[in-house]
Design a protein around this motif. Structure first.
Motif: not given
Lengths: 232, 232
Positions: A187-196
């Motif tokens: 969830s932390k990685i997703n919150s950065l919003d830099i992955l597709v």
DNA sequence: TCACTAAGTGCTCATTCTACACTAATTAAT
DNA sequence: ATTAATTAGTGTAGAATGAGCACTTAGTGA
């Protein structure tokens, strides 16, 4: 106290080198690329990839040249982190060395060139004793890498273009040398919003298969000013 | 690609210098110490304090020597932060410069020596154009200082031995270049548990007077492993 | 169809952060 | 002596974030 000299001619000149700490990552964990020195002193011992600065190049250029020379790699993100200058660090002649670290994807690596130069990947935890102050350089580079990890998405350079969340998680665990909670991490990685998230699964690691992701450089560049801090 | 040479004699030697970015702080804010160059090139222009590395000293020693030479200061905490190596950064001769920054207490500074060398404090915001790439060095040093501020109690070096909470707050505001909430700041600083409140007031800044504090190095050293992060 | 393996997914509680405003102490001026 | 002026000093509530924890799902191979 000596008088400051006001002309350049009477000043001492020294040898300046660059040393490259090349981190890589695969299923077995975080690795470092070392070479067996093929010249004296310390011929046959393990060492970082290094070379001397030439009169007509910047340190960055020298580091890129050295890396390319040993690995064939180009366009690699390298970061200068410290200049080592103890008077007797090189027993042959006074040499100041500026250390760089780079993160590369082991799969992309040119195996031919590594072979030619007797370079070899070592797990960070099983690294041999290196020449001169190279072990110290490596541990400083690790520290810097850990810090960078929490301020820039530096880790993506260590993975294939497409990777699973598990791979990313394991990379962060290897770099930070601690266990991370899977759910919180995602969830932390997703919150950065830099992955597709791709419509594609990696079927090698499990029967169910896990979705592949890509780093979205455009999204990242767009938020560069935000200067994120990732607290893992 | 050139062959890596296996003997030191045929390698280029270069001039290596150190440049010192000296930050200070007083009631007017954050300042930087510059000198008017008394030798060519760029004689008479403003510049950082710098000097060439000698064959028999480390870069740290050279930085300390240079700082001492210009200011008389000793035992100052200095940190190396980057090596500048663009080929034409110094128009006279190829020179690589390793930059250090230091934090000093303006009051402790030896005014005599500054005078002798035409050194002068400048507010960070009113800094003149400097020679070579020195302005770039200063902005990098500021960035590094900001970062250090949140991981080490680096700021205390910029204040007199005894200081008020207001002074500390204003120091952090100057370094971070933003306003901080007084109450939140004080409670965060107190939670670090590295200050001693003295039974003594500073009566200059107000009618009521404000308590003086001291940095408690022993307490700080005792928790060094904790590696605090101060989120301001 | 069953057993196995790794993927994927939320919630709760604790901690930390942020925003915000009044009283206390002292001195200077009258 | 009273008042005005100035800065010091102090607490809380609501929001956001962090940490710890467990079950269901999908797909494969036996």
């Amino acid at each position: 106290m000596t008088k400051m000299l006001n002309n350049y001619n009477s000043e001492d000149k020294v040898l300046l080198s660059v040393d490259c700490i090349i981190f890589g990552f695969d299923n077995e964990g975080l690795k470092i690329l070392l070479i067996k020195r093929d010249f004296e002193p310390e011929k046959g011992k393990w060492s970082l990839m290094g070379g001397f600065l030439k009169k007509d190049e910047s340190l960055n250029k020298a580091a890129i040249r050295v890396l390319n020379f040993y690995t064939g790699l180009q366009d690699i993100y390298m970061e200068q982190f410290y200049a080592y200058s103890e008077v007797d660090r090189d027993p042959v002649e006074r040499t100041i060395s500026v250390a760089y670290y780079a993160l590369i994807n082991i799969e992309n690596h040119n195996a031919e060139l590594i072979k030619n130069y007797e370079a070899q990947w070592f797990s960070i935890s099983k690294m041999p004793k290196l020449i001169f102050d190279h072990n110290e350089m490596v541990s400083h580079a690790m520290r810097r890498l850990r810090y960078r990890t929490s301020t820039k998405p530096v880790g993506f350079e260590l993975l294939p273009e497409k990777f699973t969340m598990r791979q990313l998680l394991e990379l962060y665990e290897a770099v930070l040398d601690k266990n991370l909670d899977k759910r919180n991490f995602i969830s932390k990685i997703n919150s950065l919003d830099i992955l597709v998230k791709l419509n594609e699964k990696d079927m090698l690691s499990s029967r169910k298969g896990s979705y592949l992701y890509k780093f979205d450089k455009e999204k990242y560049d767009a938020q560069l000013l935000n200067h994120f801090v990732l607290n893992l």
